[in-house]
Write an enzyme that holds these catalytic residues in place. Structure first.
Site, short mmCIF file in Angstrom:
data_model
loop_
_atom_site.label_atom_id
_atom_site.label_comp_id
_atom_site.label_asym_id
_atom_site.label_seq_id
_atom_site.Cartn_x
_atom_site.Cartn_y
_atom_site.Cartn_z
N ASP A 165 -0.75 4.85 3.00
CA ASP A 165 -0.61 4.63 1.44
C ASP A 165 -0.23 3.28 1.38
O ASP A 165 -0.90 2.43 1.70
CB ASP A 165 1.02 4.86 1.81
CG ASP A 165 1.81 4.96 0.34
OD1 ASP A 165 0.73 5.39 -0.50
OD2 ASP A 165 2.33 4.44 0.09
N ASP A 212 1.24 1.82 -2.57
CA ASP A 212 2.25 1.37 -3.27
C ASP A 212 3.22 1.24 -2.39
O ASP A 212 3.79 2.52 -1.64
CB ASP A 212 2.07 1.81 -4.45
CG ASP A 212 0.71 1.56 -4.81
OD1 ASP A 212 0.54 0.75 -5.71
OD2 ASP A 212 0.48 2.57 -5.62
N ASP A 249 5.83 5.27 2.55
CA ASP A 249 7.16 4.62 2.09
C ASP A 249 7.95 5.64 1.25
O ASP A 249 9.08 6.12 1.03
CB ASP A 249 7.17 3.10 1.50
CG ASP A 249 6.76 3.59 0.16
OD1 ASP A 249 5.56 4.37 -0.63
OD2 ASP A 249 7.40 3.21 -0.68
N ASN A 299 5.78 11.41 -2.04
CA ASN A 299 4.47 12.01 -1.22
C ASN A 299 3.73 11.87 0.25
O ASN A 299 2.82 11.95 -0.07
CB ASN A 299 3.74 11.23 -2.62
CG ASN A 299 3.62 9.96 -2.31
OD1 ASN A 299 4.33 8.94 -2.46
ND2 ASN A 299 2.55 9.80 -3.27
#
Length: 269
Positions: free
Chosen positions: A9, A11, A219, A222
């Site tokens: 991922d 962000d 984190d 999603n």
């Protein structure tokens, strides 16, 4: 069995809170590539919001892949060739747009080429998304969206307004669409068959890999689908506590080069 594919991922995971790639993360990604490991960015962002990161990490060379739109689009990075491309129908758009108006929440839709909003007074979180992913904003009425290849739709608003809207979403909405909250002010809506997990599954099959040979690092909610499907799920120290319950490992935070730590501890020889 050694790990051959690592989905990461962006962000809160790959980049710091200042949106930087640390030297430690850069070097770990390069070492993984040298060892033959596919490092695949897996993000809710559109492809335009990922290109600079792919370039910075040298993941835009032949044989590399990227997962965008939370799994709605998978591409070979150097050629831009689509591996998976799933779009939403105009009927989907009209249904979601009407629901957004009833709930009093801002909404926009995203294609490969731009962000489309029917809000004449464009919401600040639409502007934020535009700046974040480097995509233009277009004002279009609902009736003007019939010919657009929409990859995902987002409810975007102040956290308290968005949470109030989420609380009123009917059960049938979750049955029909894949609905994921990616930030306090973002609720993402995609085809029911679309997720980062399904994208990793298809990509692993294409590369003749088993899921035991895959890792995911994330984190937030999603990221859940990909963490649940891979053989080695890794959650950031700064990650959602609920996700940590399904992690095999907890790595360091995004500000402490947690992706580099995960690669060196559990992937690299």
């Amino acid at each position: 069995m050694s790990i051959k594919l690592v989905a990461v991922d962006i962000d809160g995971t790959l980049i710091t809170d200042q949106r930087q790639i640390t030297p430690e993360v850069f070097e770990a990604v390069q070492d993984a590539k040298k060892q033959g490991v596919k490092v695949v960015i897996a993000t809710g962002r559109p492809i335009a919001g990922v290109k600079q990161l792919l370039n910075d990490l040298k993941l835009d060379e032949p044989g590399n892949y990227v997962i965008t739109f939370n799994g709605g689009l998978v591409q070979e990075t150097s050629s831009g060739q689509d591996i998976i491309s799933e779009t939403m129908s105009y009927d989907d758009y009209m249904e979601i747009e009407l629901l957004g108006r009833k709930l009093g929440v801002h909404m926009h839709a995203i294609t490969k080429d731009g962000i489309y909003t029917a809000n004449r007074n464009i919401g600040k979180y639409t502007v934020h998304e535009s700046n974040l992913v480097n995509m233009p904003i277009f004002y279009r009425t609902a009736e003007e969206m019939a010919d657009k290849a929409i990859v995902k739709i987002m409810f975007i608003d102040e956290p308290e307004i968005l949470d109030a809207a989420i609380a009123k979403l009917p059960k049938a909405f979750y049955e029909k669409y894949n609905v994921v909250k990616s930030a306090p002010f973002y609720l993402e809506i995609l085809n029911k068959t679309v997720s980062k997990g399904e994208a990793i599954k298809h990509l692993a099959e294409k590369l003749d890999l088993t899921l035991d040979q895959t890792m995911a690092i994330g984190d937030e909610e999603n990221d859940r689908a990909m963490l649940e499907i891979v053989g080695t799920p890794v959650v950031m120290a700064n990650g959602n506590p609920k996700l940590k319950e399904i992690a095999k490992y907890i790595t360091k935070s995004n500000n402490d080069s947690g992706v580099a730590h995960a690669l060196r501890e559990w992937v690299l020889d």
